[in-house]
Each structure stands twice: as C-alpha cells, then as structure tokens.
Design a protein around this motif. Sequence first.
Motif, PDB file in Angstrom:
ATOM      1  N   GLY A 213      -6.709  -3.509  -8.123  1.00 25.32           N
ATOM      2  CA  GLY A 213      -5.597  -2.664  -7.725  1.00 25.32           C
ATOM      3  C   GLY A 213      -4.685  -3.301  -6.691  1.00 25.32           C
ATOM      4  O   GLY A 213      -3.540  -2.932  -6.548  1.00 25.32           O
ATOM      5  N   GLU A 214      -5.204  -4.288  -5.944  1.00 24.89           N
ATOM      6  CA  GLU A 214      -4.393  -4.932  -4.907  1.00 24.89           C
ATOM      7  C   GLU A 214      -3.232  -5.696  -5.515  1.00 24.89           C
ATOM      8  O   GLU A 214      -2.110  -5.630  -5.024  1.00 24.89           O
ATOM      9  CB  GLU A 214      -5.266  -5.866  -4.081  1.00 24.89           C
ATOM     10  CG  GLU A 214      -4.548  -6.511  -2.915  1.00 24.89           C
ATOM     11  CD  GLU A 214      -5.461  -7.415  -2.125  1.00 24.89           C
ATOM     12  OE1 GLU A 214      -5.011  -8.499  -1.749  1.00 24.89           O
ATOM     13  OE2 GLU A 214      -6.625  -7.036  -1.894  1.00 24.89           O
TER      14      GLU A 214
ATOM     15  N   SER B 161      -1.739  -5.163  -8.432  1.00 24.75           N
ATOM     16  CA  SER B 161      -0.732  -4.251  -8.972  1.00 24.75           C
ATOM     17  C   SER B 161       0.026  -3.560  -7.860  1.00 24.75           C
ATOM     18  O   SER B 161       1.212  -3.285  -7.983  1.00 24.75           O
ATOM     19  CB  SER B 161      -1.366  -3.230  -9.916  1.00 24.75           C
ATOM     20  OG  SER B 161      -2.307  -2.436  -9.241  1.00 24.75           O
ATOM     21  N   SER B 162      -0.620  -3.306  -6.728  1.00 26.14           N
ATOM     22  CA  SER B 162       0.055  -2.703  -5.582  1.00 26.14           C
ATOM     23  C   SER B 162       1.126  -3.644  -5.044  1.00 26.14           C
ATOM     24  O   SER B 162       2.241  -3.220  -4.755  1.00 26.14           O
ATOM     25  CB  SER B 162      -0.958  -2.365  -4.490  1.00 26.14           C
ATOM     26  OG  SER B 162      -0.314  -1.811  -3.380  1.00 26.14           O
ATOM     27  N   ARG B 163       0.789  -4.922  -4.917  1.00 21.96           N
ATOM     28  CA  ARG B 163       1.777  -5.904  -4.457  1.00 21.96           C
ATOM     29  C   ARG B 163       2.931  -6.015  -5.443  1.00 21.96           C
ATOM     30  O   ARG B 163       4.073  -6.183  -5.041  1.00 21.96           O
ATOM     31  CB  ARG B 163       1.124  -7.255  -4.244  1.00 21.96           C
ATOM     32  CG  ARG B 163       0.388  -7.336  -2.918  1.00 21.96           C
ATOM     33  CD  ARG B 163      -0.107  -8.710  -2.679  1.00 21.96           C
ATOM     34  NE  ARG B 163      -1.362  -8.803  -3.427  1.00 21.96           N
ATOM     35  CZ  ARG B 163      -2.067  -9.884  -3.599  1.00 21.96           C
ATOM     36  NH1 ARG B 163      -1.651 -11.009  -3.108  1.00 21.96           N
ATOM     37  NH2 ARG B 163      -3.201  -9.874  -4.259  1.00 21.96           N
TER      38      ARG B 163
ATOM     39  N   ILE C 213       4.078  -3.619  -7.419  1.00 20.20           N
ATOM     40  CA  ILE C 213       4.910  -2.431  -7.270  1.00 20.20           C
ATOM     41  C   ILE C 213       5.798  -2.552  -6.040  1.00 20.20           C
ATOM     42  O   ILE C 213       6.987  -2.227  -6.076  1.00 20.20           O
ATOM     43  CB  ILE C 213       4.045  -1.159  -7.214  1.00 20.20           C
ATOM     44  CG1 ILE C 213       3.431  -0.904  -8.592  1.00 20.20           C
ATOM     45  CG2 ILE C 213       4.860   0.052  -6.759  1.00 20.20           C
ATOM     46  CD1 ILE C 213       2.366   0.154  -8.611  1.00 20.20           C
ATOM     47  N   ILE C 214       5.245  -3.037  -4.939  1.00 15.79           N
ATOM     48  CA  ILE C 214       6.035  -3.232  -3.722  1.00 15.79           C
ATOM     49  C   ILE C 214       7.176  -4.207  -3.990  1.00 15.79           C
ATOM     50  O   ILE C 214       8.319  -3.975  -3.581  1.00 15.79           O
ATOM     51  CB  ILE C 214       5.141  -3.728  -2.568  1.00 15.79           C
ATOM     52  CG1 ILE C 214       4.172  -2.620  -2.161  1.00 15.79           C
ATOM     53  CG2 ILE C 214       5.984  -4.175  -1.374  1.00 15.79           C
ATOM     54  CD1 ILE C 214       3.054  -3.094  -1.253  1.00 15.79           C
TER      55      ILE C 214
ATOM     56  N   ARG D 145       5.048   4.007   3.479  1.00 13.62           N
ATOM     57  CA  ARG D 145       5.561   2.777   2.889  1.00 13.62           C
ATOM     58  C   ARG D 145       7.081   2.842   2.865  1.00 13.62           C
ATOM     59  O   ARG D 145       7.651   3.914   2.735  1.00 13.62           O
ATOM     60  CB  ARG D 145       5.031   2.639   1.462  1.00 13.62           C
ATOM     61  CG  ARG D 145       5.368   1.338   0.820  1.00 13.62           C
ATOM     62  CD  ARG D 145       4.487   1.115  -0.355  1.00 13.62           C
ATOM     63  NE  ARG D 145       3.098   1.173   0.113  1.00 13.62           N
ATOM     64  CZ  ARG D 145       2.113   0.477  -0.388  1.00 13.62           C
ATOM     65  NH1 ARG D 145       2.320  -0.304  -1.392  1.00 13.62           N
ATOM     66  NH2 ARG D 145       0.900   0.577   0.070  1.00 13.62           N
TER      67      ARG D 145
ATOM     68  N   THR E  62      -1.464  10.388  -6.823  1.00  8.87           N
ATOM     69  CA  THR E  62      -2.271   9.228  -6.473  1.00  8.87           C
ATOM     70  C   THR E  62      -3.550   9.287  -7.288  1.00  8.87           C
ATOM     71  O   THR E  62      -3.793  10.265  -8.010  1.00  8.87           O
ATOM     72  CB  THR E  62      -2.633   9.245  -4.979  1.00  8.87           C
ATOM     73  OG1 THR E  62      -3.465  10.356  -4.713  1.00  8.87           O
ATOM     74  CG2 THR E  62      -1.382   9.299  -4.112  1.00  8.87           C
TER      75      THR E  62
END
Length: 121
Positions: A21-22, A24-26, A28-29, A50, A116
């Motif tokens: 998930g890390e 994909s989180s980066r 998205i950011i 955020r 979420t």
Amino acid sequence: MTTRSDSGDRSRSDAPDPAPGESSSREIIAILDTIDVPIVVVAADCTLARINRAATETLALTAADIGRRLNTIAALADVKDIEKLCGQVMADHAPSRRDVRSGDRRFLLRAAPYATGTGTA
C-alpha cells in the motif's frame, strides 16, 4: 526490491521493498501534486491529514501543518465554522459547497467525505 541489469540478469538491491500500500499511496500523492487545484484532506478528528502542492502554494500550507486542527491554521482561520462543516459532512456522508472569503481572496470550499479501508473519513 529486484532490479534488472543491462544484461537482463535480476539481482536484489539494498533498498527494502515498499510496505504493501505504501507504493500506491506515494503514487496517489504524486498524481494529486499534478493537479493545480488546492486539495486539503481532513482526518475524522478535523485535523489536516494531507495537502497537495497547489495547496502549499495557494494557501501557504506546509508539512508542519499536518496534524493541526483546521481552525488553528492561518489560511483556514477565516472560514466560519470550518470544523463544524467538516463534522457535518462526515456525519451526513454528503458533500457540501460554500463560498468563503479569506482576507481579500474568495474561493469555493468543497467538502466531501471519502471512504478509507477502515471506514469513512
């Protein structure tokens, strides 16, 4: 992390694999940072969670603002009842729009709930 050399051989690099998930989180950011509209994500406790690059430029927000209550952030202090609005949006699970003024600037504030992995924020 596995890398491939010019010869096509695969080898392990010293860098650790990102946590699930890390990555994909980066991603998205990075995508949000390409949008020229300020985006401010608020946590369920009405703290700043955020921001995207446009929010830092337009609203003078910084990483130091993350975790702060909305009514303590200078750029949002003029928004009347902002925490009440955020709480109502989360309680009703319905978006809200409002014209707001901050100093000599006017803008459209759109608040919307988001889902979420553990529920709605």
